[in-house]
Design an enzyme around this catalytic site. Structure first.
Site, short mmCIF file in Angstrom:
data_model
loop_
_atom_site.label_atom_id
_atom_site.label_comp_id
_atom_site.label_asym_id
_atom_site.label_seq_id
_atom_site.Cartn_x
_atom_site.Cartn_y
_atom_site.Cartn_z
N TYR A 1 0.83 -1.21 0.00
CA TYR A 1 0.00 0.00 0.00
C TYR A 1 0.87 1.26 0.00
CZ TYR A 1 -3.69 3.11 1.93
OH TYR A 1 -4.60 4.11 2.16
N LYS B 1 0.98 4.09 -2.81
CA LYS B 1 0.44 5.40 -2.41
C LYS B 1 1.44 6.52 -2.68
CE LYS B 1 -3.77 5.15 -1.09
NZ LYS B 1 -4.77 5.54 -2.12
P1 NAI Z 1 -13.71 2.86 1.48
O1 NAI Z 1 -13.45 1.40 1.53
O2 NAI Z 1 -14.77 3.41 2.36
O3 NAI Z 1 -13.99 3.30 0.00
C1 NAI Z 1 -13.19 2.87 -1.07
C2 NAI Z 1 -14.09 2.54 -2.22
O4 NAI Z 1 -13.29 2.14 -3.34
C3 NAI Z 1 -15.04 1.40 -1.94
O5 NAI Z 1 -16.39 1.80 -2.11
C4 NAI Z 1 -14.64 0.32 -2.93
O6 NAI Z 1 -15.74 -0.44 -3.41
C5 NAI Z 1 -14.02 1.13 -4.03
N1 NAI Z 1 -13.12 0.34 -4.87
C6 NAI Z 1 -12.22 -0.58 -4.46
N2 NAI Z 1 -11.62 -1.13 -5.50
C7 NAI Z 1 -12.14 -0.56 -6.61
C8 NAI Z 1 -11.90 -0.71 -7.99
N3 NAI Z 1 -11.02 -1.60 -8.47
N4 NAI Z 1 -12.58 0.08 -8.86
C9 NAI Z 1 -13.51 0.97 -8.40
N5 NAI Z 1 -13.79 1.12 -7.11
C10 NAI Z 1 -13.10 0.37 -6.21
O7 NAI Z 1 -12.30 3.58 1.82
P2 NAI Z 1 -11.91 5.09 2.13
O8 NAI Z 1 -11.29 5.14 3.46
O9 NAI Z 1 -13.01 6.02 1.80
O10 NAI Z 1 -10.68 5.28 1.12
C11 NAI Z 1 -10.71 6.11 -0.02
C12 NAI Z 1 -9.28 6.37 -0.43
O11 NAI Z 1 -8.59 7.11 0.58
C13 NAI Z 1 -8.45 5.11 -0.66
O12 NAI Z 1 -7.61 5.30 -1.77
C14 NAI Z 1 -7.62 5.01 0.59
O13 NAI Z 1 -6.43 4.30 0.39
C15 NAI Z 1 -7.38 6.46 0.90
N6 NAI Z 1 -7.03 6.73 2.27
C16 NAI Z 1 -7.96 6.66 3.24
C17 NAI Z 1 -7.63 6.95 4.54
C18 NAI Z 1 -8.63 6.98 5.62
O14 NAI Z 1 -8.27 7.39 6.75
N7 NAI Z 1 -9.88 6.60 5.37
C19 NAI Z 1 -6.23 7.23 4.93
C20 NAI Z 1 -5.35 7.35 3.83
C21 NAI Z 1 -5.74 7.09 2.56
#
Ligand code: NAI
Length: 299
Positions: free
Chosen positions: A163, A167
């Site tokens: 990751y 990232k």
């Molecule tokens: P989440 O799991 O709530 O949302 C991520 C969404 O991406 C999900 O709805 C999932 O179905 C979708 N997804 C996964 N693989 C996919 C694909 N191949 N094609 C299309 N959609 C796909 O996660 P969250 O926390 O909202 O994360 C959003 C972004 O923020 C991610 O890139 C994560 O790595 C990043 N991030 C989040 C942090 C946090 O504190 N929540 C911290 C640092 C980074």
């Protein structure tokens, strides 16, 4: 200040079925953007798919008076997602690369599958979506990208070799898109958010989850997507009402004889190499050559 709107702008938000993406999509739509709500609808570790996840969000936006279309493709099929924007709204002005999964394992136990799947979704996915959009943005002379990195990418984090590698690479991608897009009206920036989401449910306790709302990240993402924002190639940490910019810092360094020197010579100047007195904040590759050119030992 006048309200910032996105009238006549088409935004693609990947991974907009949950968490941060959902929040970004709703904010942009509420301010007039036409939004492609992309989400594969799989699990946090990347298994399965479910079209109804994106459909539910698009329906919610449309019911609230906004304009959205659902797309259930994987970001690894980025061209299809951008085609969806072109087919439904006739263009693409904004891309927020947000889709993500986690396959955490300590490094010595990390399988090829754990590595490859995280790479496919985060880095290759953002590449595929962005390249397809960039071609249209260049022609139009306008575009905005937001890439989503993580503190784990910037600083490293136990159990997240796959990751964190992808990232930080996303910021590398953003910086070069920023360089290539500059003359074409296309800007790209990176956010490192922190928010309570289902993804973070695997690494955060419930109390922390409740404190960190995705809605406290989306205003920065929206600002970086707005035509009034001049930021380009920059990196911001954001969460729970805090926004901060992160940049490179370079020590003045030490100069040795370019013709040849020994490890002992390195040891001798080590303190100077690590001394950040009068540090600079380089922003391009040219500054590296300039620093090298200042070596008093160059003949
Ligand atoms: P989440 O799991 O709530 O949302 C991520 C969404 O991406 C999900 O709805 C999932 O179905 C979708 N997804 C996964 N693989 C996919 C694909 N191949 N094609 C299309 N959609 C796909 O996660 P969250 O926390 O909202 O994360 C959003 C972004 O923020 C991610 O890139 C994560 O790595 C990043 N991030 C989040 C942090 C946090 O504190 N929540 C911290 C640092 C980074």
């Amino acid at each position: 200040m006048a309200t910032l709107t996105f009238e006549n702008k088409v935004a693609v938000v990947t991974g907009a079925g949950n968490g941060l993406g959902l929040s970004h999509a709703k904010l942009l739509a509420a301010r007039g953007a036409k939004v492609v709500v992309n989400d594969l609808g799989g699990s946090t570790s990347g298994e399965g798919s479910d079209d109804t996840v994106a459909e539910a969000v698009a329906r919610e936006i449309n019911d609230a008076g906004g304009e959205a279309v659902a797309n259930g493709d994987s970001v690894t099929d980025g061209e299809k997602i951008i085609q969806c924007a072109l087919d439904n709204f006739g263009g693409v002005d904004i891309v927020i690369n947000n889709a993500g999964i986690l396959r955490d394992k300590s490094f010595h136990k990390m399988s090829d599958d754990d590595w490859n799947l995280v790479y496919e979704v985060h880095l290759k996915g953002a590449f595929k979506v962005s390249r397809a959009a960039f071609q249209h943005m260049r022609e139009k002379g306008y575009g905005r990208f937001v890439m989503t990195t993580s503190a784990a990418g910037i600083y490293g984090n136990f159990g997240q070799a796959n990751y964190s590698a992808c990232k930080l690479a996303l910021h590398g991608l953003s910086q070069t898109v920023a360089v290539e897009g500059r003359a074409k009206g296309v800007k790209s920036n990176t956010i490192a958010p922190i928010a309570g989401s289902r993804l973070m449910g695997t690494v955060m306790d419930e109390e922390a989850m409740n404190r960190l709302s995705p809605a406290a990240v989306s205003p920065l993402a929206a600002w970086l997507c707005h035509e009034d924002c001049d930021a380009n190639g920059e990196l911001f940490e954001v969460g729970a009402g805090w926004i901060s910019r992160v940049r490179w810092e370079r020590s003045q360094g030490a100069y040795l004889k370019p013709a040849g020197f020994d490890p002992e010579d390195v040891a001798e100047v080590w303190n100077q190499v690590n001394d950040f007195t009068d540090a600079t904040h380089p922003v391009d590759t040219g500054s590296t050559m300039q620093a090298i050119g200042r070596n008093p030992n160059l003949s």
